[in-house]
Scaffold this active site. Structure first.
Site, PDB file in Angstrom:
ATOM      1  N   HIS A 308       0.721  -1.025  -0.073  1.00  0.00           N
ATOM      2  CA  HIS A 308      -0.210   0.042   0.224  1.00  0.00           C
ATOM      3  C   HIS A 308       0.825   1.315   0.037  1.00  0.00           C
ATOM      4  O   HIS A 308       1.890   1.105   0.714  1.00  0.00           O
ATOM      5  CB  HIS A 308      -0.826   0.080   1.066  1.00  0.00           C
ATOM      6  N   ASP A 366      -8.097  -5.544   0.341  1.00  0.00           N
ATOM      7  CA  ASP A 366      -8.517  -6.229  -0.764  1.00  0.00           C
ATOM      8  C   ASP A 366      -8.093  -7.937  -0.708  1.00  0.00           C
ATOM      9  O   ASP A 366      -8.568  -8.498  -1.196  1.00  0.00           O
ATOM     10  CB  ASP A 366      -7.990  -5.749  -2.072  1.00  0.00           C
TER      11      ASP A 366
HETATM   12  N1  ACO Z   1       4.292  -7.445  -4.692  1.00  0.00           N
HETATM   13  C1  ACO Z   1       5.477  -7.481  -4.885  1.00  0.00           C
HETATM   14  N2  ACO Z   1       6.102  -6.442  -4.813  1.00  0.00           N
HETATM   15  C2  ACO Z   1       5.587  -5.357  -4.677  1.00  0.00           C
HETATM   16  C3  ACO Z   1       4.427  -5.189  -4.168  1.00  0.00           C
HETATM   17  C4  ACO Z   1       3.587  -6.288  -4.415  1.00  0.00           C
HETATM   18  N3  ACO Z   1       2.269  -6.476  -4.482  1.00  0.00           N
HETATM   19  N4  ACO Z   1       3.789  -3.886  -3.918  1.00  0.00           N
HETATM   20  C5  ACO Z   1       4.962  -3.276  -3.868  1.00  0.00           C
HETATM   21  N5  ACO Z   1       6.206  -4.044  -4.028  1.00  0.00           N
HETATM   22  C6  ACO Z   1       7.485  -3.537  -4.226  1.00  0.00           C
HETATM   23  C7  ACO Z   1       8.063  -2.901  -5.496  1.00  0.00           C
HETATM   24  O1  ACO Z   1       8.301  -3.633  -6.472  1.00  0.00           O
HETATM   25  C8  ACO Z   1       8.838  -1.826  -4.968  1.00  0.00           C
HETATM   26  O2  ACO Z   1      10.011  -2.372  -5.023  1.00  0.00           O
HETATM   27  P1  ACO Z   1      11.365  -1.833  -5.359  1.00  0.00           P
HETATM   28  O3  ACO Z   1      11.695  -0.765  -4.283  1.00  0.00           O
HETATM   29  O4  ACO Z   1      12.347  -2.941  -5.221  1.00  0.00           O
HETATM   30  O5  ACO Z   1      11.364  -1.131  -6.731  1.00  0.00           O
HETATM   31  C9  ACO Z   1       8.541  -1.599  -3.534  1.00  0.00           C
HETATM   32  O6  ACO Z   1       7.865  -2.822  -3.015  1.00  0.00           O
HETATM   33  C10 ACO Z   1       7.578  -0.407  -3.297  1.00  0.00           C
HETATM   34  O7  ACO Z   1       6.610  -0.405  -4.230  1.00  0.00           O
HETATM   35  P2  ACO Z   1       6.039   0.664  -4.977  1.00  0.00           P
HETATM   36  O8  ACO Z   1       5.266   0.508  -6.450  1.00  0.00           O
HETATM   37  O9  ACO Z   1       6.978   1.764  -5.405  1.00  0.00           O
HETATM   38  O10 ACO Z   1       4.970   1.327  -4.060  1.00  0.00           O
HETATM   39  P3  ACO Z   1       3.844   2.083  -4.134  1.00  0.00           P
HETATM   40  O11 ACO Z   1       3.385   2.887  -2.932  1.00  0.00           O
HETATM   41  O12 ACO Z   1       3.997   3.054  -5.347  1.00  0.00           O
HETATM   42  O13 ACO Z   1       2.635   1.174  -4.643  1.00  0.00           O
HETATM   43  C11 ACO Z   1       0.725  -0.286  -4.513  1.00  0.00           C
HETATM   44  C12 ACO Z   1       1.506   0.671  -3.732  1.00  0.00           C
HETATM   45  C13 ACO Z   1       0.321   0.347  -6.075  1.00  0.00           C
HETATM   46  C14 ACO Z   1      -0.558  -0.677  -3.692  1.00  0.00           C
HETATM   47  C15 ACO Z   1       1.520  -1.604  -4.655  1.00  0.00           C
HETATM   48  O14 ACO Z   1       2.033  -1.971  -3.316  1.00  0.00           O
HETATM   49  C16 ACO Z   1       0.779  -2.760  -5.297  1.00  0.00           C
HETATM   50  O15 ACO Z   1       0.878  -2.587  -7.039  1.00  0.00           O
HETATM   51  N6  ACO Z   1       0.152  -3.698  -4.835  1.00  0.00           N
HETATM   52  C17 ACO Z   1      -0.553  -4.575  -5.481  1.00  0.00           C
HETATM   53  C18 ACO Z   1      -2.281  -4.061  -5.913  1.00  0.00           C
HETATM   54  C19 ACO Z   1      -3.025  -3.840  -4.999  1.00  0.00           C
HETATM   55  O16 ACO Z   1      -3.255  -4.719  -4.075  1.00  0.00           O
HETATM   56  N7  ACO Z   1      -3.773  -2.639  -4.877  1.00  0.00           N
HETATM   57  C20 ACO Z   1      -4.703  -2.341  -3.831  1.00  0.00           C
HETATM   58  C21 ACO Z   1      -4.225  -1.050  -3.169  1.00  0.00           C
HETATM   59  S1  ACO Z   1      -5.249  -0.896  -1.836  1.00  0.00           S
HETATM   60  C22 ACO Z   1      -6.534  -0.359  -2.479  1.00  0.00           C
HETATM   61  O17 ACO Z   1      -6.626   0.525  -3.342  1.00  0.00           O
HETATM   62  C23 ACO Z   1      -7.917  -0.239  -1.703  1.00  0.00           C
END
Ligand code: ACO
Length: 431
Positions: A308, A366
């Site tokens: 998140h 979720d």
């Molecule tokens: N699985 C694997 N790796 C992940 C995940 C994941 N679900 N989420 C983040 N990471 C990793 C990224 O690859 C990144 O790694 P790095 O630093 O080596 O490049 C690091 O963790 C940080 O991730 P970001 O994408 O920079 O974090 P951001 O805050 O932009 O993204 C997000 C948040 C979009 C929710 C992300 O965690 C994600 O895509 N999760 C899966 C989708 C999801 O469940 N979304 C629901 C959100 S809650 C809602 O809307 C109700």
């Protein structure tokens, strides 16, 4: 606007500028850069708004490190336990918990607006039966602007109030009709003697040929799902609603913009994507393979329902949702549901894995919601529409707050231009 007690110093080309710091009730204070361009001639750069407060707000607060979410000061776990969705709607919209009379009056007003203009039924027929219900919702919610002309004037507080009540009341009807349309069943009209969640379940699952008894435990679980998704401060869809309506767009069109943003798999679409992922994994022995893929930089796969932008600790909504999943599945006698087993084992293995621990990736709201919704009988395509029904009150509360703010300006971000420098047009024969 919060008071200024401190300031930050910015030095550019040897010249020093003072920037006021505004104090927050909770969470980080903010450096006020509103006069930065006028005084200094530079912009700030923050794609994805990771360090930028786009507004001041009194509605919702999240402490991502602590895993705290509160609406108007009340923590979400207390609201999920002791309150119910319409009371939380009142709290978000008007700032305080209602008295008994205020709540009754609010519930009456919402109930009186649950039907859709009959002409709107024909609009549904323009969609293909295999449309995603979110596609239908985007169209139908935008189309409310074509039917309710007496609540389009955003400068009139009474019209804003009428639009507010209409959207909270009609959103479940629209979502249920979108569902009925895609499964080829007749629309079920709302029943005003039922509570909000029971009415929604009935509109989704009743058919003209058989009585439909709403199970109170399922209705309570549905209400909890609505409550847990009601608002989440300046998330992507809420910011979209604020930006869209900052131009003066009507409330129905602005909420339709929020629905569009919510649809994406990184936001509200994650609940559908998460359940699909859990089913694809299928059995606990395949979990390590998927965890390996999620950690692989060259594989775009991510663990859906994990991570998140704000929470770097357990999402407090995920805890309540997990408990609800256990209750609902036990009630339905399917505690050994294979998807739930995969979810629990996946959560366990991910939380023991250094990749997820070091990046502070925890299950979000979720991760378990899809399991509950599927057990209730909803197809995955209805998960995000249900999220949209819940989040409507959050979008509207934030919209109302913004419109009533005397400092309202159209949202207009700036950019760091990296394109070509000024050059002369070249005639086609000389290129
Ligand atoms: N699985 C694997 N790796 C992940 C995940 C994941 N679900 N989420 C983040 N990471 C990793 C990224 O690859 C990144 O790694 P790095 O630093 O080596 O490049 C690091 O963790 C940080 O991730 P970001 O994408 O920079 O974090 P951001 O805050 O932009 O993204 C997000 C948040 C979009 C929710 C992300 O965690 C994600 O895509 N999760 C899966 C989708 C999801 O469940 N979304 C629901 C959100 S809650 C809602 O809307 C109700």
């Amino acid at each position: 606007m919060a008071e200024t007690t401190r300031s930050a110093k910015l030095t550019i080309d040897g010249k020093e500028y003072d920037l006021p710091i505004l104090t927050a009730t909770a969470g980080p204070d903010v450096i006020d850069i509103r006069k930065l361009y006028a005084d200094v001639g530079v912009f700030t750069y923050d794609p994805g708004f990771t360090s930028t407060a786009s507004c001041d707000s009194t509605i919702t607060f999240i402490d991502g490190e602590e895993g705290l979410l509160m609406h108007r000061g009340y923590p979400i776990d207390q609201l999920a336990e002791k309150s119910h969705f319409l009371e939380v709607c009142y709290l978000l919209l008007y700032g305080d918990l209602p008295s008994t009379t205020q709540l009754e009056d609010f519930e009456d007003r919402v109930t009186a607006h649950t039907m859709l203009h009959e002409q709107m039924h024909f609009l549904f027929r323009g969609f293909r039966r295999d449309s995603h219900p979110m596609a239908i919702m985007v169209g139908m919610v935008g189309a409310l602007s074509a039917f309710y002309h007496d609540s389009l004037d955003i400068n009139d507080p009474w019209q804003r109030e009428v639009a507010t009540i209409r959207m909270i009341a009609k959103m479940p009807t629209i979502a249920a009709m979108a569902y009925k349309y895609t499964v080829g069943q007749p629309f079920v009209y709302p029943r005003n003697d039922l509570d909000y969640a029971s009415n929604f379940l009935r509109m989704c699952f009743a058919v003209p040929t058989a009585d439909y008894e709403v199970n109170p435990i399922l209705s309570r679980a549905m209400d909890r799902i609505f409550t847990l998704h009601a608002d989440h401060e300046q998330n992507a869809s809420t910011s979209t609603v604020r930006l869209a309506s900052s131009s003066g767009a009507n409330p129905f069109a602005s909420i339709a913009a929020g629905i569009v943003c919510l649809w994406g798999p990184a936001h509200g679409g994650a609940n559908q994507a998460c359940l699909e992922m859990l089913k694809e994994i299928g059995t606990p022995d395949r979990i390590p393979e998927y965890i390996k893929r999620a950690k692989d930089k060259n594989d775009p796969f991510r663990l859906m329902g994990f991570g998140h932008r704000v929470y770097k600790n357990f999402d407090p909504r995920a805890k309540v949702m997990k408990q609800s999943a256990d209750e609902v599945l036990e009630l339905l006698g399917i505690e050994d549901n294979p998807t739930l087993q995969v979810a629990k084992e996946l959560e366990k293995q991910a939380l023991e894995d250094d990749y997820f621990v070091s990046k502070k990736l925890f299950p979000n709201v979720d991760f378990y919601s899809g399991i509950i919704l599927e057990a209730m009988g909803f197809p995955t395509s209805m998960f995000t529409p249900i999220f949209a029904v819940s989040r409507t009150v959050g979008w509207i509360s934030q919209w109302k707050e913004m419109i009533a703010d005397p400092q309202l300006k159209i949202g207009r971000p700036r950019q760091l231009y990296k394109g070509a420098e000024l050059r002369d047009y070249v005639d086609i024969e000389n290129r």
